[in-house]
Design an enzyme around this catalytic site. Structure first.
Site, mmCIF file in Angstrom:
data_model
loop_
_atom_site.group_PDB
_atom_site.id
_atom_site.type_symbol
_atom_site.label_atom_id
_atom_site.label_comp_id
_atom_site.label_asym_id
_atom_site.label_seq_id
_atom_site.Cartn_x
_atom_site.Cartn_y
_atom_site.Cartn_z
ATOM 1 C CD GLU A 126 44.724 38.010 34.258
ATOM 2 O OE1 GLU A 126 44.377 37.652 32.948
ATOM 3 O OE2 GLU A 126 44.806 37.262 34.491
ATOM 4 C CE1 TYR A 157 51.180 34.740 36.851
ATOM 5 C CE2 TYR A 157 51.693 36.562 36.129
ATOM 6 C CZ TYR A 157 51.104 36.111 35.966
ATOM 7 O OH TYR A 157 49.848 36.892 35.503
#
Length: 348
Positions: A126, A157
């Site tokens: 996050e 990611y």
């Protein structure tokens, strides 16, 4: 509107290049951000050292199958054992903790005396904006596993990898621009941008925020019908480039219009001509006019990187945890994050 709709000029299929020639001829330094391949990880992990990684709690309480030699079978990483059996705490070389669960009611840390040779890893994907209560974890963790490039275990990611096959096809484009969004809050920079931008150009919006949710298997086929995708991050921080670019844009075959860290931060990981940054334009109106006036020749330039690269998405926590084993031999054993909050919240 200059781009042809609904018929689109399809991109040519390109002959795949060998990865060595790709890296030698590349104008931007992908070597600084690429992971080693699975086979290289297998070779660089010592044959004599077997690393056991204890997963103290599964991220978001979603346990995965780790039976057998999962790291070798799925990711070609040798001598790496994943376990979620807390009874094996004293037999584990590394213990990994996912941040979200650290703040849940009823959570507890290991109570046994800690083996000074055992390394503890803080895992979090996050952004700082959505990471709370970090201060109480100062002087606890040895290593970090995050999307930040300066993490001990760097876990983005997604990434670009040398192309291994020839095929790349785009679906016929029928519309100009789309955005899929669920977390829509008035204070977000992306929402403020969207409100101004949508005055000058229509955007087809999907997701819970627009009451047009897309099933998981519908997302990419839907986006693939569009020339452009709004890859707008929910908060702006260093290296925070999420699936909005890697999956929703690149995998779907739409050109990303990004809002996030500065352009130079994106260019550490992807070619400069693979995306459009909102900061490239003096106003939202200028950006809208640019998209509306683009011709097919200009549009195709945003896909030149696909001659040499494919997209790899990282979305399996087992792979992330297996990667700890391949990084272990290269990490300091005497490191402690005395100010984890300062490190993660700083330079954001």
């Amino acid at each position: 509107m200059v781009l042809p709709m609904p018929k689109v000029h399809r991109l040519r299929n390109y002959m795949a290049l060998g990865s060595i020639f790709v890296l030698l001829g590349l104008g931007w330094n992908i070597q600084s951000v690429l992971f080693t391949s699975g086979s290289e990880q297998a070779m660089t992990t010592s044959q004599d050292v077997y690393t056991t990684v204890l997963i103290w709690h599964w991220p978001f309480h979603h346990p995965l199958n780790i039976s057998g030699d999962v790291c070798l079978d799925l990711y070609n990483i040798k001598n790496c054992k994943l376990t979620d059996n807390r009874d094996k705490l004293n037999l584990s070389d590394v213990v990994v903790f996912h941040h979200r669960e650290l703040n849940e009611k009823g959570h507890y840390m290991p109570t046994d005396p800690r083996n000074p040779a055992q390394m503890w890893v803080w895992a979090n994907l996050e952004s700082p904006f959505h990471t709370k209560n970090l201060g109480k974890w100062n002087n606890v963790f040895n290593w970090t596993l995050t999307y930040r490039e300066d993490s001990d275990i760097f876990m983005p990611y997604g990434q670009l990898v040398p192309k291994l096959h020839m095929q790349f096809n785009t679906s016929a484009k029928t519309s100009l621009l789309t955005w899929a969004v669920s977390n829509y809050q008035q204070t977000q920079k992306r929402v403020q941008f969207f409100k101004e931008f949508s005055k000058y150009l229509n955007v087809d919006v999907y997701g819970k925020a627009s009451k047009k949710p897309l099933c998981s298997s519908c997302l990419l086929p839907t986006i693939s019908r569009y020339y452009f995708y709004l890859a707008l991050e929910n908060s702006v921080h260093k290296d925070y480039i999420t699936e909005k670019l890697w999956k929703n844009s690149f995998l779907a075959g739409s050109v990303p219009v990004v809002l996030g860290p500065p352009r130079e931060n994106y260019e550490k990981f992807i070619p400069a001509d693979s995306f459009i940054h909102v900061s490239d334009f003096a106003s939202a109106k200028d950006l809208a006019e640019f998209l509306k006036s683009m011709n097919i020749e200009h549009y195709e330039r945003y896909f030149r990187w696909r001659q040499e690269y494919d997209v790899k998405i990282y979305n399996d926590w087992r792979e992330r945890f297996c990667l700890i084993c391949s990084r272990c031999p290269h990490l300091p054993k005497d490191k402690v994050y005395s100010n984890l909050e300062g490190w993660f919240m700083g330079n954001s």
